[in-house]
Design a protein around this motif. Structure first.
Motif, PDB file in Angstrom:
ATOM      1  N   VAL A  79       0.817  -1.208   0.000  1.00 27.82           N
ATOM      2  CA  VAL A  79       0.000   0.000   0.000  1.00 27.82           C
ATOM      3  C   VAL A  79       0.857   1.267   0.000  1.00 27.82           C
ATOM      4  N   ARG A  80       2.031   1.217   0.593  1.00 25.97           N
ATOM      5  CA  ARG A  80       2.899   2.403   0.562  1.00 25.97           C
ATOM      6  C   ARG A  80       3.344   2.708  -0.870  1.00 25.97           C
ATOM      7  N   ALA A  81       3.731   1.682  -1.608  1.00 29.30           N
ATOM      8  CA  ALA A  81       4.142   1.877  -3.001  1.00 29.30           C
ATOM      9  C   ALA A  81       2.955   2.339  -3.850  1.00 29.30           C
ATOM     10  N   ALA A  82       1.778   1.759  -3.609  1.00 28.07           N
ATOM     11  CA  ALA A  82       0.580   2.167  -4.352  1.00 28.07           C
ATOM     12  C   ALA A  82       0.248   3.619  -4.075  1.00 28.07           C
ATOM     13  N   ARG A  83       0.327   4.025  -2.813  1.00 28.15           N
ATOM     14  CA  ARG A  83       0.047   5.407  -2.454  1.00 28.15           C
ATOM     15  C   ARG A  83       1.035   6.355  -3.127  1.00 28.15           C
ATOM     16  N   VAL A  93      -4.506  11.600  -2.559  1.00 28.44           N
ATOM     17  CA  VAL A  93      -4.666  10.338  -1.847  1.00 28.44           C
ATOM     18  C   VAL A  93      -4.261  10.531  -0.386  1.00 28.44           C
ATOM     19  N   SER A  94      -4.991   9.880   0.506  1.00 31.21           N
ATOM     20  CA  SER A  94      -4.699  10.009   1.933  1.00 31.21           C
ATOM     21  C   SER A  94      -3.367   9.366   2.275  1.00 31.21           C
ATOM     22  N   GLU A  95      -2.888   9.679   3.451  1.00 31.70           N
ATOM     23  CA  GLU A  95      -1.751   8.953   3.996  1.00 31.70           C
ATOM     24  C   GLU A  95      -2.190   7.524   4.288  1.00 31.70           C
ATOM     25  N   VAL A  96      -1.241   6.631   4.467  1.00 33.25           N
ATOM     26  CA  VAL A  96      -1.564   5.254   4.819  1.00 33.25           C
ATOM     27  C   VAL A  96      -2.026   5.213   6.267  1.00 33.25           C
ATOM     28  N   ARG A  97      -3.125   4.519   6.485  1.00 29.72           N
ATOM     29  CA  ARG A  97      -3.708   4.363   7.816  1.00 29.72           C
ATOM     30  C   ARG A  97      -3.757   2.897   8.184  1.00 29.72           C
ATOM     31  N   VAL A  98      -3.705   2.638   9.478  1.00 27.67           N
ATOM     32  CA  VAL A  98      -3.762   1.276   9.997  1.00 27.67           C
ATOM     33  C   VAL A  98      -5.067   1.129  10.775  1.00 27.67           C
ATOM     34  N   TYR A  99      -5.807   0.077  10.456  1.00 29.54           N
ATOM     35  CA  TYR A  99      -7.061  -0.239  11.142  1.00 29.54           C
ATOM     36  C   TYR A  99      -6.802  -1.391  12.099  1.00 29.54           C
ATOM     37  N   THR A 100      -6.941  -1.109  13.397  1.00 27.56           N
ATOM     38  CA  THR A 100      -6.672  -2.120  14.419  1.00 27.56           C
ATOM     39  C   THR A 100      -7.889  -2.264  15.322  1.00 27.56           C
ATOM     40  N   LYS A 101      -7.856  -3.241  16.207  1.00 26.61           N
ATOM     41  CA  LYS A 101      -8.957  -3.419  17.161  1.00 26.61           C
ATOM     42  C   LYS A 101      -9.086  -2.222  18.090  1.00 26.61           C
ATOM     43  N   ASP A 102      -8.023  -1.426  18.202  1.00 30.75           N
ATOM     44  CA  ASP A 102      -8.042  -0.249  19.073  1.00 30.75           C
ATOM     45  C   ASP A 102      -8.397   1.029  18.322  1.00 30.75           C
ATOM     46  N   GLY A 103      -8.649   0.928  17.024  1.00 33.39           N
ATOM     47  CA  GLY A 103      -9.024   2.098  16.245  1.00 33.39           C
ATOM     48  C   GLY A 103      -8.133   2.308  15.031  1.00 33.39           C
ATOM     49  N   ILE A 104      -8.242   3.480  14.470  1.00 32.82           N
ATOM     50  CA  ILE A 104      -7.514   3.849  13.258  1.00 32.82           C
ATOM     51  C   ILE A 104      -6.401   4.809  13.637  1.00 32.82           C
ATOM     52  N   ARG A 105      -5.219   4.595  13.038  1.00 32.47           N
ATOM     53  CA  ARG A 105      -4.099   5.500  13.308  1.00 32.47           C
ATOM     54  C   ARG A 105      -3.220   5.590  12.071  1.00 32.47           C
ATOM     55  N   PRO A 106      -2.379   6.625  11.991  1.00 30.57           N
ATOM     56  CA  PRO A 106      -1.428   6.713  10.885  1.00 30.57           C
ATOM     57  C   PRO A 106      -0.454   5.531  10.931  1.00 30.57           C
ATOM     58  N   ALA A 107      -0.058   5.069   9.768  1.00 29.04           N
ATOM     59  CA  ALA A 107       0.904   3.965   9.701  1.00 29.04           C
ATOM     60  C   ALA A 107       2.278   4.439  10.151  1.00 29.04           C
ATOM     61  N   ARG A 108       2.973   3.539  10.838  1.00 33.79           N
ATOM     62  CA  ARG A 108       4.359   3.792  11.221  1.00 33.79           C
ATOM     63  C   ARG A 108       5.263   2.982  10.297  1.00 33.79           C
ATOM     64  N   GLU A 109       6.500   3.382  10.213  1.00 33.42           N
ATOM     65  CA  GLU A 109       7.458   2.735   9.311  1.00 33.42           C
ATOM     66  C   GLU A 109       7.593   1.241   9.573  1.00 33.42           C
ATOM     67  N   LEU A 113       1.561  -4.098   7.493  1.00 38.83           N
ATOM     68  CA  LEU A 113       0.320  -3.562   6.957  1.00 38.83           C
ATOM     69  C   LEU A 113      -0.584  -4.614   6.334  1.00 38.83           C
ATOM     70  N   ASN A 114      -0.194  -5.881   6.389  1.00 39.43           N
ATOM     71  CA  ASN A 114      -1.008  -6.934   5.795  1.00 39.43           C
ATOM     72  C   ASN A 114      -2.415  -6.925   6.384  1.00 39.43           C
ATOM     73  N   ASN A 115      -3.383  -6.750   5.511  1.00 41.07           N
ATOM     74  CA  ASN A 115      -4.811  -6.729   5.837  1.00 41.07           C
ATOM     75  C   ASN A 115      -5.276  -5.496   6.606  1.00 41.07           C
ATOM     76  N   VAL A 116      -4.399  -4.685   7.160  1.00 40.12           N
ATOM     77  CA  VAL A 116      -4.814  -3.554   7.990  1.00 40.12           C
ATOM     78  C   VAL A 116      -4.363  -2.193   7.457  1.00 40.12           C
ATOM     79  N   GLY A 117      -3.567  -2.169   6.388  1.00 40.83           N
ATOM     80  CA  GLY A 117      -3.080  -0.912   5.831  1.00 40.83           C
ATOM     81  C   GLY A 117      -3.954  -0.439   4.682  1.00 40.83           C
ATOM     82  N   PHE A 118      -4.396   0.820   4.757  1.00 35.90           N
ATOM     83  CA  PHE A 118      -5.289   1.396   3.756  1.00 35.90           C
ATOM     84  C   PHE A 118      -4.865   2.822   3.406  1.00 35.90           C
ATOM     85  N   CYS A 119      -5.192   3.237   2.183  1.00 32.17           N
ATOM     86  CA  CYS A 119      -5.221   4.646   1.819  1.00 32.17           C
ATOM     87  C   CYS A 119      -6.479   4.864   0.987  1.00 32.17           C
TER      88      CYS A 119
END
Length: 138
Positions: A79-83, A93-109, A113-119
């Protein structure tokens, strides 16, 4: 029996503008552009690289208002390369975000990101797209 999803209609106000956006900025292949079908209908079919499903942008083929299509999703293995590719082509296009059980946050280096990284991005009419990273499936 297999049931394959082959085409999704994406309602737009200006077919030429949308066709240029999807082909030149997002990188979809233009399969065909059909006009003058006798009733004023025109549609163009475009396919994302590697996809078995295409989109059709049209006038006169759907009751959906331009910009009403949401939840369209592309899947990539990075997703980073796609973005970066989308941004490099001029897509807002948005920054890459991570969707976790605790909520949504910006991706860290160091995030996996498998299954949880989105833009996310929208076409000129506001039709909404998500790009999700799936590198392996459970």
């Amino acid at each position: 029996m297999n049931w394959t999803l082959e085409v999704v209609q994406v309602p737009v106000t200006d077919i030429d503008r949308a066709k240029a956006f999807y082909a030149e900025k997002v990188g979809f292949a233009v399969d065909h552009d059909t006009a003058n079908m006798g009733d004023g209908t025109r549609f163009a079919q475009l396919t994302p690289p590697g996809s078995g499903c295409s989109i059709v942008i049209s006038s006169g083929m759907t009751k959906l208002a331009p910009g009403a299509q949401e939840g369209l999703q592309l899947v990539v293995n990075d997703v980073r390369a796609a973005r970066a590719e989308l941004a490099g082509r001029g897509v807002d296009v948005s920054e890459v975000r991570v969707y976790t059980k605790d909520g949504i946050r910006p991706a860290r280096e160091d995030d996996d990101l498998n299954n949880v990284g989105f833009c996310f991005f929208s076409d000129p009419d506001g039709n909404g797209w998500a790009v999700q990273q799936i590198t392996s499936r459970p």
